[in-house]
Write an enzyme that holds these catalytic residues in place. Structure first.
Site, PDB file in Angstrom:
ATOM      1  N   LYS A  30      39.231  32.447  42.273  1.00  0.00           N
ATOM      2  CA  LYS A  30      39.401  33.851  42.662  1.00  0.00           C
ATOM      3  C   LYS A  30      40.904  34.086  42.775  1.00  0.00           C
ATOM      4  O   LYS A  30      41.497  33.967  43.856  1.00  0.00           O
ATOM      5  CB  LYS A  30      38.675  34.118  43.986  1.00  0.00           C
ATOM      6  CG  LYS A  30      38.571  35.591  44.354  1.00  0.00           C
ATOM      7  CD  LYS A  30      37.653  35.777  45.559  1.00  0.00           C
ATOM      8  CE  LYS A  30      37.687  37.202  46.089  1.00  0.00           C
ATOM      9  NZ  LYS A  30      37.083  38.189  45.209  1.00  0.00           N
TER      10      LYS A  30
HETATM   11  N1  PPE Z   1      32.764  38.899  41.186  1.00  0.00           N
HETATM   12  C1  PPE Z   1      33.992  39.396  41.418  1.00  0.00           C
HETATM   13  C2  PPE Z   1      34.878  39.684  40.260  1.00  0.00           C
HETATM   14  C3  PPE Z   1      34.407  39.628  42.722  1.00  0.00           C
HETATM   15  O1  PPE Z   1      35.625  40.110  42.953  1.00  0.00           O
HETATM   16  C4  PPE Z   1      33.529  39.354  43.799  1.00  0.00           C
HETATM   17  C5  PPE Z   1      33.954  39.600  45.205  1.00  0.00           C
HETATM   18  C6  PPE Z   1      32.243  38.848  43.511  1.00  0.00           C
HETATM   19  C7  PPE Z   1      31.910  38.624  42.195  1.00  0.00           C
HETATM   20  C8  PPE Z   1      31.266  38.493  44.596  1.00  0.00           C
HETATM   21  O2  PPE Z   1      31.671  37.345  45.304  1.00  0.00           O
HETATM   22  P1  PPE Z   1      31.266  37.103  46.822  1.00  0.00           P
HETATM   23  O3  PPE Z   1      32.002  38.079  47.643  1.00  0.00           O
HETATM   24  O4  PPE Z   1      31.640  35.707  47.083  1.00  0.00           O
HETATM   25  O5  PPE Z   1      29.797  37.315  46.911  1.00  0.00           O
HETATM   26  N2  PPE Z   1      34.849  40.660  45.398  1.00  0.00           N
HETATM   27  C9  PPE Z   1      35.541  40.757  46.645  1.00  0.00           C
HETATM   28  C10 PPE Z   1      36.721  41.676  46.611  1.00  0.00           C
HETATM   29  C11 PPE Z   1      36.505  43.053  46.138  1.00  0.00           C
HETATM   30  C12 PPE Z   1      37.748  43.902  46.274  1.00  0.00           C
HETATM   31  O6  PPE Z   1      37.672  45.047  45.845  1.00  0.00           O
HETATM   32  O7  PPE Z   1      38.761  43.469  46.812  1.00  0.00           O
HETATM   33  C13 PPE Z   1      34.603  41.044  47.797  1.00  0.00           C
HETATM   34  O8  PPE Z   1      33.474  41.465  47.576  1.00  0.00           O
HETATM   35  O9  PPE Z   1      34.991  40.807  48.936  1.00  0.00           O
END
Ligand code: PPE
Length: 311
Positions: free
Chosen positions: A158
């Site tokens: 990430k």
């Molecule tokens: N894909 C992406 C590209 C992504 O950024 C997130 C989280 C996820 C999947 C889901 O991951 P998880 O949170 O572990 O279930 N995106 C984070 C940030 C968004 C933002 O705008 O800043 C979040 O959901 O916290």
């Protein structure tokens, strides 16, 4: 607008919100050298509790390792920092943004002469795609931008730089009147949204793209797999052709920020009956009961924040 809190954690110390600044020539500004997390702390009847704090801390360390960044903190130290931060800022619920970045020192692509700075900020953050999204669902499009191809930017990390791709997807969707864009992977299969994983339901079965489809290994995604299994709803990882979105009975997003959000149309094609579907609703309800501490924490997913006792 973001509502500041009193303190931000920086390299093991609490500093004032306004003092959490970096130099314009920090390595991260030119070269995107940061890894980060998004974590939520929910209000439960026994006080604030951080959802899957350890898994988020682990993913931060994994992201750093991929980019050869040595973070001098363990999972336990990062989890402790988050719990203390909630206490110090006297919050009942919040969203955390842990960030590790390459700071100020040298200029040039090779980053090894730049110090690594670790910050954790938090603030109160509401619904990501609007208050109505959770119940009504959102209208989305398939993006003309492709998700990071393997061998370009690693999707399992990430990293801040990945979000330049996310921004292209999200801006395009926004200016065309959609709440979000869904990117396809380099081979043309469904990957994920700009900030969320995606799930498709057809004939009572849930399908989500595998990690090889350039998706972030979402912690909410993993939670949903475990919820579906415990509810006896079949769930598998598999490649999803774009048109499967259009003929799905239900589509929904998952993510820390977005939680579980139904998708009601894709490219103006109505999904199912155009509102939250029954399986999405069951998964969503189970998710909220877990994060809000309304069901027993069988998995040890909630880290309680002990509030200071008034003297
Ligand atoms: N894909 C992406 C590209 C992504 O950024 C997130 C989280 C996820 C999947 C889901 O991951 P998880 O949170 O572990 O279930 N995106 C984070 C940030 C968004 C933002 O705008 O800043 C979040 O959901 O916290």
């Amino acid at each position: 607008m973001l509502k500041p809190t009193a303190k931000i954690w920086h390299n093991g110390k609490f500093i004032q919100w306004d003092d959490a600044k970096i130099h314009v020539l920090a390595h991260v500004t030119s070269y995107g050298s940061s890894v980060f997390e998004g974590v939520r702390c929910y209000e439960t009847k026994s006080g604030p509790a951080i959802f899957r704090a350890r898994e988020h801390a682990r993913r931060l360390l994994d992201s750093a390792k991929i980019y050869r960044m040595d973070l001098p903190y363990s999972i336990d130290q990062l989890v402790d920092a988050m719990t203390e931060l909630v206490r110090v800022n006297d919050l009942t619920s919040c969203y955390f943004r842990p960030i590790a970045l390459r700071g100020y020192g040298d200029v040039g692509v090779l980053p090894f002469n730049n110090p690594i700075e670790v910050y954790i900020a938090c603030w109160e953050w509401g619904k990501y795609l609007g208050d109505e999204a959770i119940t009504q669902g959102v209208d989305v499009c398939v993006s003309s931008w492709t998700r990071l191809a393997p061998n370009t930017l690693p999707a399992l990390a990430k990293a801040g730089a990945n979000y330049m791709n996310s921004q292209l997807i999200r801006m395009e969707a926004h200016v065309n009147g959609y709440a979000e864009g869904i990117a396809l992977d380099n081979a043309g299969y469904v990957s994920e949204g700009s900030g969320e994983n995606i799930f498709v339901v057809r004939d009572g079965k849930i399908l989500t793209p595998p990690l090889g489809a350039s998706v972030l290994p979402g912690i909410t995604r993993d939670t949903i797999v475990q919820i579906a299994e415990s509810l006896g709803i079949p769930i598998v990882e598999g490649l999803i052709p774009r048109e499967m979105l259009y003929i799905a009975d239900e589509v929904f997003f998952s993510g820390t920020a977005v939680e579980v959000t139904p998708v009601r149309s894709v490219d103006r094609i109505v999904i199912g009956n155009g509102s939250r579907g029954p399986i999405t609703e069951r998964i969503q309800r189970a998710y909220f009961e877990i994060v809000n501490g309304q069901t027993p924490d069988r998995h040890g997913w909630l880290t309680p924040v002990q509030q200071a006792v008034a003297v």
